[in-house]
Motif scaffolding. Structure first.
Motif, PDB file in Angstrom:
ATOM      1  N   GLN A  66       0.822  -1.203   0.000  1.00 10.36           N
ATOM      2  CA  GLN A  66       0.000   0.000   0.000  1.00 10.36           C
ATOM      3  C   GLN A  66       0.861   1.259   0.000  1.00 10.36           C
ATOM      4  N   ARG A  67       1.942   1.253   0.765  1.00 13.36           N
ATOM      5  CA  ARG A  67       2.790   2.437   0.899  1.00 13.36           C
ATOM      6  C   ARG A  67       3.659   2.694  -0.327  1.00 13.36           C
ATOM      7  N   HIS A  68       4.203   1.639  -0.892  1.00 11.51           N
ATOM      8  CA  HIS A  68       5.336   1.819  -1.798  1.00 11.51           C
ATOM      9  C   HIS A  68       5.138   1.309  -3.220  1.00 11.51           C
ATOM     10  N   THR A  69       3.996   0.757  -3.566  1.00 15.09           N
ATOM     11  CA  THR A  69       3.869   0.150  -4.892  1.00 15.09           C
ATOM     12  C   THR A  69       2.589   0.581  -5.595  1.00 15.09           C
ATOM     13  N   ARG A  70       2.546   0.286  -6.879  1.00 11.88           N
ATOM     14  CA  ARG A  70       1.341   0.469  -7.686  1.00 11.88           C
ATOM     15  C   ARG A  70       1.237  -0.689  -8.666  1.00 11.88           C
ATOM     16  N   ILE A  71       0.039  -0.940  -9.118  1.00  7.80           N
ATOM     17  CA  ILE A  71      -0.198  -2.008 -10.083  1.00  7.80           C
ATOM     18  C   ILE A  71      -0.011  -1.462 -11.494  1.00  7.80           C
ATOM     19  N   ALA A  72       0.611  -2.266 -12.354  1.00  6.53           N
ATOM     20  CA  ALA A  72       0.871  -1.860 -13.731  1.00  6.53           C
ATOM     21  C   ALA A  72       0.606  -3.038 -14.665  1.00  6.53           C
ATOM     22  N   GLU A  73       0.665  -2.764 -15.950  1.00  5.07           N
ATOM     23  CA  GLU A  73       0.524  -3.834 -16.942  1.00  5.07           C
ATOM     24  C   GLU A  73       1.703  -4.785 -16.837  1.00  5.07           C
ATOM     25  N   GLY A  74       1.421  -6.066 -16.892  1.00  2.36           N
ATOM     26  CA  GLY A  74       2.470  -7.064 -16.817  1.00  2.36           C
ATOM     27  C   GLY A  74       3.032  -7.411 -18.183  1.00  2.36           C
TER      28      GLY A  74
END
Length: 258
Positions: A66-74
């Motif tokens: 939650q703090r340090h990442t984001r979801i992206a296209e794989g």
């Protein structure tokens, strides 16, 4: 394999580095570009990267995500990738960058410890082991290439403590290739099976709780020593999780049920 025979696609702006070929590179505080590469980085995090970083920071996996990442296209349409968020500050530094350098250096992500190289793997027909390719990056700001210290690939892997990371990332590459077969039974994105897979790969603390609640290890033929390692070590639990996902989602013989 000779350089001209290489069929694996070479990323733009990269050159091939052969296994025994020497290259020069050295990053240290006196080099003019020191810490430049720690800003405005588009960095993918693999499951083992997340595991090491959350342990280093003393965070629950979910809190780290939650703090340090984001979801992206794989790398394919059937499973997302995870990327590291830069700090919302001038020049967008890595969130773990301090005045004196990297605050998580011993547990820094795969991309950081592999740099200035990039590593790729592929499955060759009829071969059990993955074929590894290394490429040299050529960022114009990087002056580390002008230093005189030289390495071969194997020397660089030892120097940067890459062996464990490479092992875990190769296992992940196999799992991600399995996800590319779309084993979600038509659920689409964020269906229950995909959410289960995402938990196993990127929320190892929740997966440990899941295993305990369901007494999952007892369902498979594991030795006492294997169970002990899985219960004690997050890395061993992640390996088990990779095998378990392929077993439950694809019927692969990665585990032996009781």
């Amino acid at each position: 394999m000779k350089r001209e025979e290489l069929v694996f696609p070479i990323p733009e702006g990269r050159t091939v580095v052969e296994a025994e070929e020497e290259f020069t590179f050295h990053c240290h505080p006196e080099v003019r570009c020191f810490l430049t590469c720690c800003h405005k980085v588009e960095m993918y995090l693999y499951p083992y990267d997340v595991l090491r970083l959350k342990n280093r920071l003393g965070l629950h996996s979910a809190e780290f995500m939650q703090r340090h990442t984001r979801i992206a296209e794989g790398s394919h349409p059937y499973f997302p990738a995870v990327m590291l968020n830069m700090a919302d500050q001038e020049e967008y530094p890595c969130p773990f960058l301090k005045k004196n350098g990297c605050s998580v250096y011993k547990d820094r992500p795969s991309s950081c410890r592999t740099y200035p190289l990039e590593r790729a793997v592929e499955r060759m027909p009829g071969e059990k082991n993955l074929k590894v390719h290394y490429f040299m990056t050529h960022h114009p700001y990087c002056k580390g290439h002008e230093e005189e210290r030289s390495y071969t690939i194997s020397q660089w892997e030892r120097d940067q403590f890459l062996v464990e990371y490479n092992l875990m990332n190769d296992l992940w590459a196999e799992v991600d290739a399995f996800f590319a077969t779309n084993p979600w039974e038509g659920e689409g994105r964020a269906g229950s099976r995909q959410q289960l897979a995402f938990m196993v790969c990127y929320n190892i603390d929740e997966f440990r709780s899941y295993c305990t609640r369901r007494n999952l290890l007892s369902e498979f033929c594991l030795t006492k020593e294997e169970k002990r390692r899985i219960k004690r070590d997050d890395g061993e639990l992640l390996k088990f999780g990779f095998n378990w996902l392929q077993f439950v989602l694809g019927g692969r013989r990665t585990l032996r049920p009781r």
